[in-house]
Design a protein around this motif. Structure first.
Motif, PDB file in Angstrom:
ATOM      1  N   VAL A  24       0.894  -1.156   0.000  1.00  0.00           N
ATOM      2  CA  VAL A  24       0.000   0.000   0.000  1.00  0.00           C
ATOM      3  C   VAL A  24       0.933   1.207   0.000  1.00  0.00           C
ATOM      4  CG1 VAL A  24      -1.777   1.288   1.233  1.00  0.00           C
ATOM      5  CG2 VAL A  24      -1.816  -1.209   1.249  1.00  0.00           C
ATOM      6  N   PRO A  25       1.036   1.952  -1.105  1.00  0.00           N
ATOM      7  CA  PRO A  25       2.089   2.959  -1.236  1.00  0.00           C
ATOM      8  C   PRO A  25       2.176   3.978  -0.103  1.00  0.00           C
ATOM      9  CG  PRO A  25       1.151   2.526  -3.373  1.00  0.00           C
ATOM     10  CD  PRO A  25       0.303   1.774  -2.381  1.00  0.00           C
ATOM     11  N   GLU A  26       1.046   4.380   0.490  1.00  0.00           N
ATOM     12  CA  GLU A  26       1.099   5.337   1.595  1.00  0.00           C
ATOM     13  C   GLU A  26       1.685   4.727   2.867  1.00  0.00           C
ATOM     14  OE1 GLU A  26      -2.873   6.235  -0.596  1.00  0.00           O
ATOM     15  OE2 GLU A  26      -1.635   4.489  -0.114  1.00  0.00           O
ATOM     16  N   VAL A  27       1.790   3.391   2.894  1.00  0.00           N
ATOM     17  CA  VAL A  27       2.162   2.700   4.129  1.00  0.00           C
ATOM     18  C   VAL A  27       3.560   2.108   4.071  1.00  0.00           C
ATOM     19  CG1 VAL A  27       1.509   0.822   5.708  1.00  0.00           C
ATOM     20  CG2 VAL A  27      -0.261   2.203   4.593  1.00  0.00           C
ATOM     21  N   ASN A  28       3.859   1.341   3.024  1.00  0.00           N
ATOM     22  CA  ASN A  28       5.135   0.598   2.983  1.00  0.00           C
ATOM     23  C   ASN A  28       5.763   0.628   1.589  1.00  0.00           C
ATOM     24  OD1 ASN A  28       3.194  -1.108   1.807  1.00  0.00           O
ATOM     25  ND2 ASN A  28       4.227  -2.961   2.525  1.00  0.00           N
TER      26      ASN A  28
ATOM     27  N   VAL B  14      -5.085  -0.133   6.795  1.00  0.00           N
ATOM     28  CA  VAL B  14      -3.691   0.173   7.100  1.00  0.00           C
ATOM     29  C   VAL B  14      -3.313   1.612   6.743  1.00  0.00           C
ATOM     30  CG1 VAL B  14      -2.926  -2.225   7.008  1.00  0.00           C
ATOM     31  CG2 VAL B  14      -2.832  -0.834   4.928  1.00  0.00           C
ATOM     32  N   VAL B  15      -4.017   2.214   5.771  1.00  0.00           N
ATOM     33  CA  VAL B  15      -3.771   3.628   5.473  1.00  0.00           C
ATOM     34  C   VAL B  15      -4.051   4.483   6.713  1.00  0.00           C
ATOM     35  CG1 VAL B  15      -4.626   5.619   4.161  1.00  0.00           C
ATOM     36  CG2 VAL B  15      -4.132   3.480   2.989  1.00  0.00           C
ATOM     37  N   ALA B  16      -5.106   4.143   7.434  1.00  0.00           N
ATOM     38  CA  ALA B  16      -5.455   4.883   8.646  1.00  0.00           C
ATOM     39  C   ALA B  16      -4.589   4.487   9.840  1.00  0.00           C
ATOM     40  CB  ALA B  16      -6.932   4.661   8.983  1.00  0.00           C
ATOM     41  N   LEU B  17      -4.211   3.221   9.929  1.00  0.00           N
ATOM     42  CA  LEU B  17      -3.433   2.752  11.074  1.00  0.00           C
ATOM     43  C   LEU B  17      -1.982   3.230  11.043  1.00  0.00           C
ATOM     44  CD1 LEU B  17      -4.523  -0.980  11.569  1.00  0.00           C
ATOM     45  CD2 LEU B  17      -5.432   1.066  12.682  1.00  0.00           C
ATOM     46  N   LYS B  18      -1.395   3.327   9.858  1.00  0.00           N
ATOM     47  CA  LYS B  18       0.037   3.617   9.722  1.00  0.00           C
ATOM     48  C   LYS B  18       0.495   4.852  10.494  1.00  0.00           C
ATOM     49  CE  LYS B  18       4.201   4.152   7.796  1.00  0.00           C
ATOM     50  NZ  LYS B  18       5.389   3.451   8.309  1.00  0.00           N
ATOM     51  N   PRO B  19      -0.112   6.040  10.290  1.00  0.00           N
ATOM     52  CA  PRO B  19       0.386   7.225  11.002  1.00  0.00           C
ATOM     53  C   PRO B  19       0.200   7.129  12.506  1.00  0.00           C
ATOM     54  CG  PRO B  19      -1.625   7.731   9.781  1.00  0.00           C
ATOM     55  CD  PRO B  19      -1.198   6.370   9.352  1.00  0.00           C
ATOM     56  N   LEU B  20      -0.832   6.418  12.952  1.00  0.00           N
ATOM     57  CA  LEU B  20      -1.065   6.238  14.381  1.00  0.00           C
ATOM     58  C   LEU B  20      -0.040   5.279  14.981  1.00  0.00           C
ATOM     59  CD1 LEU B  20      -4.968   5.900  14.275  1.00  0.00           C
ATOM     60  CD2 LEU B  20      -3.619   7.968  14.704  1.00  0.00           C
ATOM     61  N   HIS B  21       0.254   4.214  14.254  1.00  0.00           N
ATOM     62  CA  HIS B  21       1.229   3.229  14.726  1.00  0.00           C
ATOM     63  C   HIS B  21       2.625   3.843  14.834  1.00  0.00           C
ATOM     64  CE1 HIS B  21       3.058  -0.608  15.499  1.00  0.00           C
ATOM     65  NE2 HIS B  21       3.743  -0.606  14.362  1.00  0.00           N
ATOM     66  N   ASP B  22       2.972   4.692  13.884  1.00  0.00           N
ATOM     67  CA  ASP B  22       4.295   5.315  13.900  1.00  0.00           C
ATOM     68  C   ASP B  22       4.527   6.125  15.169  1.00  0.00           C
ATOM     69  OD1 ASP B  22       4.961   4.230  11.466  1.00  0.00           O
ATOM     70  OD2 ASP B  22       4.648   6.064  10.314  1.00  0.00           O
ATOM     71  N   LEU B  23       3.487   6.755  15.675  1.00  0.00           N
ATOM     72  CA  LEU B  23       3.642   7.645  16.829  1.00  0.00           C
ATOM     73  C   LEU B  23       3.353   6.980  18.172  1.00  0.00           C
ATOM     74  CD1 LEU B  23       2.131  10.978  15.464  1.00  0.00           C
ATOM     75  CD2 LEU B  23       4.512  10.517  16.033  1.00  0.00           C
ATOM     76  N   TRP B  24       2.352   6.100  18.203  1.00  0.00           N
ATOM     77  CA  TRP B  24       1.922   5.582  19.501  1.00  0.00           C
ATOM     78  C   TRP B  24       2.034   4.062  19.636  1.00  0.00           C
ATOM     79  CZ3 TRP B  24      -1.193   9.483  17.110  1.00  0.00           C
ATOM     80  CH2 TRP B  24      -0.992  10.762  17.657  1.00  0.00           C
TER      81      TRP B  24
ATOM     82  N   LYS C  48       1.870  -8.274   7.721  1.00  0.00           N
ATOM     83  CA  LYS C  48       2.901  -8.225   6.690  1.00  0.00           C
ATOM     84  C   LYS C  48       3.180  -6.792   6.237  1.00  0.00           C
ATOM     85  CE  LYS C  48       4.354 -10.111   2.207  1.00  0.00           C
ATOM     86  NZ  LYS C  48       4.119 -11.114   1.139  1.00  0.00           N
ATOM     87  N   ILE C  49       2.131  -5.993   6.090  1.00  0.00           N
ATOM     88  CA  ILE C  49       2.290  -4.636   5.581  1.00  0.00           C
ATOM     89  C   ILE C  49       2.802  -3.691   6.664  1.00  0.00           C
ATOM     90  CG2 ILE C  49       1.037  -2.621   4.672  1.00  0.00           C
ATOM     91  CD1 ILE C  49      -0.928  -4.651   3.385  1.00  0.00           C
ATOM     92  N   LEU C  50       2.265  -3.815   7.864  1.00  0.00           N
ATOM     93  CA  LEU C  50       2.494  -2.800   8.890  1.00  0.00           C
ATOM     94  C   LEU C  50       3.470  -3.243   9.971  1.00  0.00           C
ATOM     95  CD1 LEU C  50       1.528   0.064   9.370  1.00  0.00           C
ATOM     96  CD2 LEU C  50      -0.395  -0.844  10.684  1.00  0.00           C
ATOM     97  N   ASP C  51       3.166  -4.351  10.656  1.00  0.00           N
ATOM     98  CA  ASP C  51       4.025  -4.784  11.766  1.00  0.00           C
ATOM     99  C   ASP C  51       3.569  -6.176  12.214  1.00  0.00           C
ATOM    100  OD1 ASP C  51       5.379  -5.202  14.194  1.00  0.00           O
ATOM    101  OD2 ASP C  51       5.267  -3.089  14.759  1.00  0.00           O
ATOM    102  N   PRO C  52       4.477  -7.166  12.218  1.00  0.00           N
ATOM    103  CA  PRO C  52       4.081  -8.514  12.617  1.00  0.00           C
ATOM    104  C   PRO C  52       3.678  -8.631  14.087  1.00  0.00           C
ATOM    105  CG  PRO C  52       6.454  -8.387  12.233  1.00  0.00           C
ATOM    106  CD  PRO C  52       5.872  -7.101  11.758  1.00  0.00           C
ATOM    107  N   LYS C  53       3.976  -7.623  14.893  1.00  0.00           N
ATOM    108  CA  LYS C  53       3.650  -7.697  16.320  1.00  0.00           C
ATOM    109  C   LYS C  53       2.206  -7.281  16.611  1.00  0.00           C
ATOM    110  CE  LYS C  53       7.044  -5.059  17.815  1.00  0.00           C
ATOM    111  NZ  LYS C  53       7.780  -4.748  16.567  1.00  0.00           N
TER     112      LYS C  53
ATOM    113  N   ALA D 119      -3.440  -0.397  -7.090  1.00  0.00           N
ATOM    114  CA  ALA D 119      -2.571  -1.043  -8.077  1.00  0.00           C
ATOM    115  C   ALA D 119      -1.863  -0.002  -8.949  1.00  0.00           C
ATOM    116  CB  ALA D 119      -3.383  -1.991  -8.948  1.00  0.00           C
ATOM    117  N   ILE D 120      -2.587   1.032  -9.346  1.00  0.00           N
ATOM    118  CA  ILE D 120      -1.985   2.055 -10.199  1.00  0.00           C
ATOM    119  C   ILE D 120      -1.016   2.928  -9.402  1.00  0.00           C
ATOM    120  CG2 ILE D 120      -2.536   4.125 -11.567  1.00  0.00           C
ATOM    121  CD1 ILE D 120      -5.123   2.416 -12.390  1.00  0.00           C
ATOM    122  N   GLN D 121      -1.321   3.164  -8.137  1.00  0.00           N
ATOM    123  CA  GLN D 121      -0.365   3.876  -7.280  1.00  0.00           C
ATOM    124  C   GLN D 121       0.939   3.079  -7.139  1.00  0.00           C
ATOM    125  OE1 GLN D 121      -3.079   4.359  -3.893  1.00  0.00           O
ATOM    126  NE2 GLN D 121      -2.697   6.569  -3.993  1.00  0.00           N
ATOM    127  N   ILE D 122       0.843   1.758  -7.093  1.00  0.00           N
ATOM    128  CA  ILE D 122       2.043   0.913  -7.052  1.00  0.00           C
ATOM    129  C   ILE D 122       2.851   1.112  -8.336  1.00  0.00           C
ATOM    130  CG2 ILE D 122       2.874  -1.474  -7.089  1.00  0.00           C
ATOM    131  CD1 ILE D 122       0.484  -2.178  -5.249  1.00  0.00           C
TER     132      ILE D 122
END
Length: 344
Positions: free
Chosen positions: A108-112, A136-146, A221-226, A324-327
């Protein structure tokens, strides 16, 4: 010199959307080819102001094609993606066939986006499940900080995620209810008109459906295995647009206002969150839009460091064709591929 792009499954819902988005975004293609199975040979599809006639996938030579956008189902992808990749064409596949292969990046280009470089092992890149992509688009910025520990998600997935036959079934059943005709269920196990079905894809041994399993495995796989994730995936009588009620437990304290501010500036996210009637997004408003919409951001007092969110996106766009096109755009922007020379 522009790129040559082939769209496999061009007559399906997602394939047609891919052609629309390629034209909308002025993708740098000198030539776009529509491919399908032999039974759809010659079917006309739109690409911008042009009309393309579909060609037979089985007879097509990919040796001078740069990118193949594939949305033709898992069986087709398993058979054809390696063959196409072996001819030097990069395959971006929308099915689940390659998502869990360790040698195939799931993007997902905005994420990984950085993980995209791994495509060269097989010349295949996987698109995630539609419900995972918007999550994951919504989770990514939150996961990075908290730091996210656990996610509980209930989905409200439109019938277009199950294809054109599913959309036709919702229309036919709805009409049958109004004119008091018999309501027949063919595509779905129960009637979908004026109903909801807590069952998407096949059941697994532990009672989880495969759709729910996909969300868990793909998020890891995309964000974090934990990250721990549990999902309940539900089909609802909506034509286009998936919605998700999401509860998140974080490692560190976070307020709703902090999360709102971060999401407002995050790539791919659009926050619509007013505490008033209509101050949120529904799938009706999200249809035809590119953003992942986030509403109803609030703190959860029942768990330490908890938040609840409402996430909505057009599943045919961000959940499939647009991603797919963003990829493909990421491959070009990062100079990971170059247009191949073609005979004059």
């Amino acid at each position: 010199m522009g790129y040559k792009v082939a769209v496999v499954g061009a007559t399906g819902n997602v394939g047609r959307e891919m052609l629309n988005i390629l034209a909308e975004r002025a993708f740098p293609a000198d030539e776009v080819v529509a491919l399908a199975s032999r039974r759809s040979l010659g079917t006309e599809v739109s690409y911008g102001d042009k009309t393309l006639k579909t060609k037979d996938l089985a007879l097509y030579d990919f040796s001078d094609t740069d990118i193949c956008l594939m949305s033709a189902g898992g069986d087709v992808a398993r058979e054809w993606a390696p063959k196409i990749g072996a001819q030097g064409c990069v395959v971006i596949d929308n099915s689940s066939a390659w998502r869990y292969d360790q040698d195939v990046p799931l993007i997902v280009p905005e994420v990984n986006a950085d993980a995209i470089a791994g495509f060269s092992k097989r010349n295949i890149i996987a698109n995630p499940n539609c419900s995972t992509a918007q999550l994951v688009v919504a989770l990514k910025p939150l996961h990075d900080l908290w730091g996210i520990r656990r996610v509980v998600v209930a989905t409200y997935q439109s019938v277009s995620g199950a294809g054109k036959e599913a959309m036709d079934e919702l229309f036919t059943q709805t009409r049958a209810v109004f004119v008091t005709d018999p309501v027949e269920a063919k595509k779905f196990p129960k009637r979908i008109a004026f109903n909801v079905i807590p069952h998407i894809d096949v059941f697994m041994e532990d009672g989880t459906t495969k759709e729910e399993w996909k969300m868990m495995v793909e998020t890891k796989k995309i964000l974090d295995p934990k990250i721990k994730l549990t999902a309940t995936c539900v089909r609802v009588p909506v034509f286009v647009g998936h919605s998700e009620a999401v509860n998140i437990e974080f490692e560190r304290p976070v307020t709703a206002e902090e999360a709102r501010d971060v999401l407002r500036s995050a790539p791919g996210c659009l926050v619509i969150d007013k505490h008033e009637p209509g101050g949120y997004i529904t799938p009706y408003e999200a249809a035809g839009e590119d953003a992942t919409y986030i509403s109803r951001i609030r703190e959860d007092a029942t768990v330490e460091n908890g938040l609840s969110l409402w996430i909505v996106a057009d599943n045919l766009r961000k959940g499939a064709a647009l991603n797919a096109i963003q990829i493909a755009e990421s491959l070009i922007n990062r100079k990971l591929i170059a247009a191949r020379k073609r005979a004059a």
